[in-house]
Write an enzyme that holds these catalytic residues in place. Structure first.
Site, mmCIF file in Angstrom:
data_model
loop_
_atom_site.group_PDB
_atom_site.id
_atom_site.type_symbol
_atom_site.label_atom_id
_atom_site.label_comp_id
_atom_site.label_asym_id
_atom_site.label_seq_id
_atom_site.Cartn_x
_atom_site.Cartn_y
_atom_site.Cartn_z
ATOM 1 N NE ARG A 1 -3.697 -3.126 9.721
ATOM 2 C CZ ARG A 1 -4.604 -3.864 9.082
ATOM 3 N NH1 ARG A 1 -5.510 -3.268 8.321
ATOM 4 N NH2 ARG A 1 -4.606 -5.167 9.209
ATOM 5 C CB CYS B 1 -10.886 -6.237 14.157
ATOM 6 S SG CYS B 1 -10.893 -6.647 12.402
ATOM 7 C CG ASP C 1 -1.943 -1.814 -2.498
ATOM 8 O OD1 ASP C 1 -1.386 -0.707 -2.392
ATOM 9 O OD2 ASP C 1 -2.345 -2.458 -1.517
ATOM 10 N NE ARG D 1 0.676 -5.837 -0.130
ATOM 11 C CZ ARG D 1 0.925 -6.958 0.533
ATOM 12 N NH1 ARG D 1 2.172 -7.355 0.726
ATOM 13 N NH2 ARG D 1 -0.065 -7.686 1.017
ATOM 14 C CB THR E 1 -13.075 1.025 7.861
ATOM 15 O OG1 THR E 1 -13.070 -0.330 8.335
ATOM 16 C CG2 THR E 1 -13.655 1.062 6.466
#
Length: 425
Positions: free
Chosen positions: A332, A261, A35, A40, A86
């Site tokens: 997100r 998603c 990462d 992180r 993505t």
């Protein structure tokens, strides 16, 4: 060709998808998780995961797993698994910048005989049309002669402690039959639920976007039902419970459709469809309906406030929950922000409270300062936007206490009894 005995895995991206996968592989194979965010890596190396997807005990069990923020540490790996985000851009078009960046990193590492596996959700064809050319250009190697590819779409459900990486059946595919065998065997070695081998990478890519597009459309149908029921003065939840007594009725509920998603993947499919001159009508109609739910909820709350003779302009409203789903810190593509923004257009002072969210992350993602703890009797309206267990434990009476005497309590998620709220979807 590789075999499982000499496999060394490099996983690129340690978010909600990459980390659980790295932990499972790290129990059986030498694995390095990459990462680019050093904080992180430091956090994970210290045995802590702020996404709450993996416990300290699980991290400790992955004895062959190391973490790094330096790509060159992965140079000894022979399998590279890409798990970067993505997202979509402001025009609802695929944003492949993370994927291209990861492909460039892999291109600098991949060697003859190596396999690159993608898990990131993409449109059919993206792996071989977008990612592979980048790897070829950077590495100088030829696809399916010098290096090979696989695809196994992620099926992570953030916040779900029952459905984990190892017990969710996994779709796999490879760029040649032999590579397909290897990729399937690799995943089968950690997935107790089994694997399903697709005939090609394109089929596996399509299967993933269709999974989430189907859910998106089902929720859109129920959202439209909620709009109709509200117009008819019928309780939507009561209708759904009654309909659910039929054995083949699907148990969807109305609400906000966000996250990484369901609210995103259909746009990847429609992008590819339009690229081949097909205009998808049903999918885009469902997307428009779901994207408008925040505005609709706001209008419902404003109407209830006006019914109670509350002056909307200058009023105070508390929004409870900011994450895209319950019991998860993931911000997100949360559609709760649509409610916040719509309320502000009415000149409402909006406070947002979410015990799952770190204040600095809310500030970075949405430029928003979170309310640490609501005070009793301060609000003209309270909107329960996310069904966190903490809110359930607070209960209707505890949440109602945040309202002024004539305040409105609106429940987006059916968290509270219908008799205890002033409105809900």
């Amino acid at each position: 060709m590789l075999d499982l005995k000499n496999t060394k895995i490099g996983i690129i991206g340690l978010g909600y998808v990459g980390l659980p996968l790295a932990v499972e592989f790290g129990k059986q194979y030498p694995t390095v998780g990459l990462d680019l965010k050093k904080d992180r890596v430091d956090e994970l190396s210290a045995g802590s995961d702020n996404t709450l997807e993996v416990t300290s005990e699980e991290l400790a069990e992955a004895r062959q797993l190391d973490f790094s923020s330096s790509p060159e540490v992965l140079a000894d790996c022979n399998v590279y698994i890409v798990t970067v985000p993505t997202p979509i851009d402001s025009h609802n078009q695929p944003d492949l910048s993370y994927l291209k960046g990861a492909s460039e990193s892999v291109g600098g590492l991949v060697k003859i005989g190596d396999v690159v596996i993608f898990e990131s959700t993409v449109f059919p064809g993206a792996t071989e049309e977008v990612c592979i050319p980048v790897i070829e250009e950077v590495s100088g190697l030829e696809y399916n002669r010098d290096f090979f590819a696989g695809y196994s779409p992620e099926r992570i459900n953030p916040g779900d402690k029952e459905h984990r990486v190892s017990n969710i059946l996994k779709v796999t595919a490879g760029s040649t039959p032999e590579v397909g065998d290897y990729v399937d065997a690799l995943y089968a070695s950690i997935i107790t639920a089994g694997t399903h081998r697709a005939s090609s990478i394109r089929v596996a890519e399509a299967s993933k976007v269709i999974e989430n597009t189907q859910r998106d459309l089902n929720i859109a149908l129920i959202n439209e039902l909620a709009l109709i029921c509200n117009q008819l003065g019928i309780d939507t939840e009561e209708v759904l419970v009654a309909a659910g007594t039929k054995w083949n009725f699907l148990p969807f509920r109305p609400g906000l459709v966000g996250g990484h998603c369901i609210g995103v993947d259909p746009y990847y499919l429609t992008h590819k469809a339009q690229e081949v001159s097909y205009h998808p009508e049903v999918i885009l109609a469902g997307r428009r309906l779901n994207d408008d739910m925040g505005k609709y909820i706001t209008e419902q709350v404003v109407r209830l406030m006006m019914d109670n003779k509350i002056q909307v302009s200058g009023s105070r409203v508390l929004v409870m929950g900011l994450t895209f789903k319950e019991n998860c810190p993931d911000l997100r593509n949360s559609r709760v922000i649509d409610i916040v923004n719509a309320l502000k257009k009415y000149s409402v002072q909006v406070d947002v409270h979410d015990p799952m969210v770190e204040p600095d992350k809310a500030r970075a993602e949405y430029g928003m300062d979170m309310l640490a703890e609501p005070q009793a009797g301060q609000y003209d309206a309270v909107i329960v936007a996310v069904a966190h267990d903490q809110f359930r434990e607070t209960g209707a009476a505890g949440i109602r206490a945040y309202c002024k005497p004539d305040g409105v309590l609106y429940d987006v998620k059916y968290l509270l009894p219908a008799t205890e709220v002033d409105g809900r979807l």
